[in-house]
Design a protein around this motif. Structure first.
Motif, PDB file in Angstrom:
ATOM      1  N   TRP A  58      39.286 -43.907 -45.579  1.00 58.71           N
ATOM      2  CA  TRP A  58      38.927 -42.521 -45.832  1.00 58.71           C
ATOM      3  C   TRP A  58      38.980 -42.144 -47.304  1.00 58.71           C
ATOM      4  O   TRP A  58      38.055 -41.489 -47.801  1.00 58.71           O
ATOM      5  N   PRO A  59      40.051 -42.506 -48.055  1.00 59.37           N
ATOM      6  CA  PRO A  59      40.054 -42.140 -49.481  1.00 59.37           C
ATOM      7  C   PRO A  59      38.862 -42.711 -50.242  1.00 59.37           C
ATOM      8  O   PRO A  59      38.245 -42.015 -51.062  1.00 59.37           O
ATOM      9  N   THR A  60      38.511 -43.956 -49.959  1.00 52.47           N
ATOM     10  CA  THR A  60      37.366 -44.582 -50.625  1.00 52.47           C
ATOM     11  C   THR A  60      36.072 -43.869 -50.270  1.00 52.47           C
ATOM     12  O   THR A  60      35.238 -43.588 -51.147  1.00 52.47           O
ATOM     13  N   ILE A  61      35.901 -43.560 -48.994  1.00 47.92           N
ATOM     14  CA  ILE A  61      34.673 -42.892 -48.548  1.00 47.92           C
ATOM     15  C   ILE A  61      34.555 -41.504 -49.159  1.00 47.92           C
ATOM     16  O   ILE A  61      33.484 -41.111 -49.646  1.00 47.92           O
ATOM     17  N   VAL A  62      35.650 -40.755 -49.157  1.00 46.80           N
ATOM     18  CA  VAL A  62      35.615 -39.383 -49.685  1.00 46.80           C
ATOM     19  C   VAL A  62      35.285 -39.380 -51.173  1.00 46.80           C
ATOM     20  O   VAL A  62      34.423 -38.616 -51.639  1.00 46.80           O
ATOM     21  N   ILE A  63      35.942 -40.237 -51.952  1.00 46.97           N
ATOM     22  CA  ILE A  63      35.682 -40.283 -53.389  1.00 46.97           C
ATOM     23  C   ILE A  63      34.271 -40.786 -53.655  1.00 46.97           C
ATOM     24  O   ILE A  63      33.571 -40.287 -54.550  1.00 46.97           O
ATOM     25  N   GLY A  64      33.816 -41.764 -52.873  1.00 43.57           N
ATOM     26  CA  GLY A  64      32.461 -42.276 -53.052  1.00 43.57           C
ATOM     27  C   GLY A  64      31.404 -41.224 -52.774  1.00 43.57           C
ATOM     28  O   GLY A  64      30.427 -41.090 -53.520  1.00 43.57           O
ATOM     29  N   ILE A  65      31.596 -40.438 -51.709  1.00 42.68           N
ATOM     30  CA  ILE A  65      30.646 -39.364 -51.401  1.00 42.68           C
ATOM     31  C   ILE A  65      30.673 -38.303 -52.497  1.00 42.68           C
ATOM     32  O   ILE A  65      29.618 -37.792 -52.911  1.00 42.68           O
ATOM     33  N   ALA A  66      31.861 -37.975 -52.973  1.00 43.53           N
ATOM     34  CA  ALA A  66      31.977 -36.988 -54.053  1.00 43.53           C
ATOM     35  C   ALA A  66      31.235 -37.458 -55.300  1.00 43.53           C
ATOM     36  O   ALA A  66      30.544 -36.674 -55.968  1.00 43.53           O
ATOM     37  N   ALA A  67      31.362 -38.738 -55.620  1.00 42.34           N
ATOM     38  CA  ALA A  67      30.664 -39.278 -56.787  1.00 42.34           C
ATOM     39  C   ALA A  67      29.160 -39.222 -56.600  1.00 42.34           C
ATOM     40  O   ALA A  67      28.414 -38.880 -57.529  1.00 42.34           O
ATOM     41  N   LEU A  68      28.681 -39.542 -55.398  1.00 38.60           N
ATOM     42  CA  LEU A  68      27.245 -39.496 -55.131  1.00 38.60           C
ATOM     43  C   LEU A  68      26.717 -38.069 -55.223  1.00 38.60           C
ATOM     44  O   LEU A  68      25.660 -37.827 -55.830  1.00 38.60           O
ATOM     45  N   VAL A  69      27.439 -37.120 -54.643  1.00 33.18           N
ATOM     46  CA  VAL A  69      27.018 -35.714 -54.705  1.00 33.18           C
ATOM     47  C   VAL A  69      26.967 -35.242 -56.149  1.00 33.18           C
ATOM     48  O   VAL A  69      26.023 -34.568 -56.578  1.00 33.18           O
ATOM     49  N   SER A  70      27.978 -35.623 -56.933  1.00 31.64           N
ATOM     50  CA  SER A  70      27.994 -35.221 -58.338  1.00 31.64           C
ATOM     51  C   SER A  70      26.845 -35.858 -59.107  1.00 31.64           C
ATOM     52  O   SER A  70      26.219 -35.218 -59.963  1.00 31.64           O
ATOM     53  N   LEU A  71      26.556 -37.113 -58.797  1.00 30.42           N
ATOM     54  CA  LEU A  71      25.454 -37.805 -59.473  1.00 30.42           C
ATOM     55  C   LEU A  71      24.130 -37.108 -59.175  1.00 30.42           C
ATOM     56  O   LEU A  71      23.311 -36.876 -60.086  1.00 30.42           O
ATOM     57  N   ILE A  72      23.913 -36.756 -57.920  1.00 26.47           N
ATOM     58  CA  ILE A  72      22.687 -36.038 -57.549  1.00 26.47           C
ATOM     59  C   ILE A  72      22.633 -34.673 -58.235  1.00 26.47           C
ATOM     60  O   ILE A  72      21.574 -34.233 -58.705  1.00 26.47           O
ATOM     61  N   GLN A  73      23.770 -34.028 -58.310  1.00 24.92           N
ATOM     62  CA  GLN A  73      23.826 -32.726 -58.971  1.00 24.92           C
ATOM     63  C   GLN A  73      23.442 -32.837 -60.440  1.00 24.92           C
ATOM     64  O   GLN A  73      22.679 -32.013 -60.966  1.00 24.92           O
ATOM     65  N   HIS A  74      23.944 -33.869 -61.107  1.00 23.83           N
ATOM     66  CA  HIS A  74      23.612 -34.062 -62.523  1.00 23.83           C
ATOM     67  C   HIS A  74      22.125 -34.358 -62.709  1.00 23.83           C
ATOM     68  O   HIS A  74      21.543 -33.984 -63.732  1.00 23.83           O
ATOM     69  N   ILE A  75      21.500 -35.020 -61.734  1.00 26.00           N
ATOM     70  CA  ILE A  75      20.090 -35.365 -61.847  1.00 26.00           C
ATOM     71  C   ILE A  75      19.190 -34.178 -61.510  1.00 26.00           C
ATOM     72  O   ILE A  75      18.229 -33.886 -62.241  1.00 26.00           O
ATOM     73  N   LEU A  76      19.516 -33.486 -60.435  1.00 31.48           N
ATOM     74  CA  LEU A  76      18.626 -32.427 -59.949  1.00 31.48           C
ATOM     75  C   LEU A  76      19.002 -31.035 -60.427  1.00 31.48           C
ATOM     76  O   LEU A  76      18.125 -30.175 -60.554  1.00 31.48           O
ATOM     77  N   LEU A  77      20.297 -30.804 -60.675  1.00 34.53           N
ATOM     78  CA  LEU A  77      20.756 -29.467 -61.084  1.00 34.53           C
ATOM     79  C   LEU A  77      21.653 -29.572 -62.315  1.00 34.53           C
ATOM     80  O   LEU A  77      22.820 -29.177 -62.287  1.00 34.53           O
ATOM     81  N   PRO A  78      21.135 -30.098 -63.411  1.00 26.73           N
ATOM     82  CA  PRO A  78      21.985 -30.340 -64.583  1.00 26.73           C
ATOM     83  C   PRO A  78      22.570 -29.075 -65.195  1.00 26.73           C
ATOM     84  O   PRO A  78      23.590 -29.149 -65.884  1.00 26.73           O
ATOM     85  N   ALA A  79      21.946 -27.934 -64.974  1.00 31.33           N
ATOM     86  CA  ALA A  79      22.451 -26.701 -65.563  1.00 31.33           C
ATOM     87  C   ALA A  79      23.530 -26.047 -64.718  1.00 31.33           C
ATOM     88  O   ALA A  79      24.157 -25.060 -65.146  1.00 31.33           O
ATOM     89  N   SER A  80      23.795 -26.574 -63.506  1.00 31.91           N
ATOM     90  CA  SER A  80      24.793 -25.971 -62.628  1.00 31.91           C
ATOM     91  C   SER A  80      26.198 -26.400 -63.038  1.00 31.91           C
ATOM     92  O   SER A  80      26.377 -27.321 -63.834  1.00 31.91           O
ATOM     93  N   ARG A  81      27.174 -25.741 -62.462  1.00 31.29           N
ATOM     94  CA  ARG A  81      28.576 -26.072 -62.744  1.00 31.29           C
ATOM     95  C   ARG A  81      28.909 -27.435 -62.135  1.00 31.29           C
ATOM     96  O   ARG A  81      28.678 -27.663 -60.948  1.00 31.29           O
ATOM     97  N   GLN A  82      29.456 -28.343 -62.922  1.00 34.36           N
ATOM     98  CA  GLN A  82      29.710 -29.708 -62.473  1.00 34.36           C
ATOM     99  C   GLN A  82      31.196 -29.876 -62.151  1.00 34.36           C
ATOM    100  O   GLN A  82      32.062 -29.381 -62.872  1.00 34.36           O
ATOM    101  N   PHE A  83      31.480 -30.598 -61.083  1.00 35.01           N
ATOM    102  CA  PHE A  83      32.886 -30.868 -60.735  1.00 35.01           C
ATOM    103  C   PHE A  83      33.322 -32.271 -61.135  1.00 35.01           C
ATOM    104  O   PHE A  83      34.479 -32.642 -60.980  1.00 35.01           O
ATOM    105  N   MET A  84      32.398 -33.079 -61.654  1.00 38.29           N
ATOM    106  CA  MET A  84      32.718 -34.426 -62.120  1.00 38.29           C
ATOM    107  C   MET A  84      31.765 -34.756 -63.255  1.00 38.29           C
ATOM    108  O   MET A  84      30.593 -34.389 -63.214  1.00 38.29           O
ATOM    109  N   SER A  85      32.248 -35.401 -64.289  1.00 32.94           N
ATOM    110  CA  SER A  85      31.370 -35.731 -65.405  1.00 32.94           C
ATOM    111  C   SER A  85      30.308 -36.729 -64.965  1.00 32.94           C
ATOM    112  O   SER A  85      30.493 -37.500 -64.006  1.00 32.94           O
TER     113      SER A  85
END
Length: 248
Positions: A58-85
């Motif tokens: 579970w810890p690996t899955i949760v962190i991995g999903i969070a990283a993927l969501v953040s990566l998509i956010q940086h690509i598609l919504l770069p001007a939005s508030r980011q929770f991970m660099s």
């Protein structure tokens, strides 16, 4: 300090793996500690141990999903508030994809065809035992096989987010990851799911991939800054943003 400990861990694991290559019966010896003719791999019958095994990823899955969501956010919504660099998201997601997902589960476990401990004749099964360096013959285990351990790799991958913690917290977090990985790997051996060599090689491969990626993302002289990396991801998503919303 962390670099010295990493080198020591890699050397220690490499020595044990080499010893098991020369004396493959050691794999069977360790597995037999958790097996009896009457009860088989008896620890698997304990509810608490089985529950810990079920939630271990579970810890690996949760962190991995969070990283993927953040990566998509940086690509598609770069001007939005980011929770991970952007760089952290890319480092975490790509190392997870490269080690536990592709190399371990996608390639080795699907193509090495090594029988699991619970399936070999020496431990109550009907299949042939093979040393870790010898692929199976395709007539026994053909998918999701013993070599190497996906859960050991997934647990060891938690070293990646630990490396991104503030410097004072890194060593304690890495020590916690080491302990957690040892427990998860021990359970896989005790349940008859993997041999000792399966877990050690999975951990070693995962740590080497993380170390290479960490240097590429953070330590090499040409490594991009956080701002540069975020800008690159933003440019990557610019064509799609124009198509979807007419935004740059």
């Amino acid at each position: 300090m962390i670099r010295a400990l990493f080198i020591a861990a890699v050397v220690a694991m490499s020595i044990v793996i080499a010893v098991i290559a020369v004396f493959p019966q050691d794999d069977l010896t360790v597995a037999s500690w958790f097996w009896t003719p009457a009860d088989g791999f008896w620890l698997g019958q304990h509810g608490a141990a089985a529950f810990l095994r079920r939630i271990s990823m579970w810890p690996t899955i949760v962190i991995g999903i969070a990283a993927l969501v953040s990566l998509i956010q940086h690509i598609l919504l770069p001007a939005s508030r980011q929770f991970m660099s952007a760089r952290a998201a890319a480092f975490l997601f790509l190392t997870l994809l490269a080690a536990p997902v592709l190399l371990v589960n996608g390639i080795l476990k699907e193509h090495w065809e090594r029988a699991r401990p619970v399936h070999v004749t020496e431990l109550g099964g009907s299949w042939r035992f093979t040393p870790w360096w010898q692929p199976g013959d395709g007539r026994q285990c053909v998918t999701n096989c013993s070599f190497v351990s996906g859960e050991a790799s997934g647990a060891a991958w938690l070293a990646a987010p630990a490396l991104l913690a503030p410097p004072p917290a890194r060593l304690p977090l890495l020590a916690a990851v080491a302990g957690y990985t040892a427990v998860v790997s021990g359970l896989r051996i005790a349940f008859g799911g993997h041999f000792l060599s399966d877990t050690l090689i999975a951990i070693l491969l995962t740590l080497l991939i993380i170390a290479f990626a960490y240097r590429w993302f953070y330590r090499r002289p040409q490594a991009p800054t956080e701002a540069d990396f975020a800008a690159r991801l933003g440019r990557l998503g610019a064509p799609l943003r124009r198509v979807v919303g007419g935004r740059p």
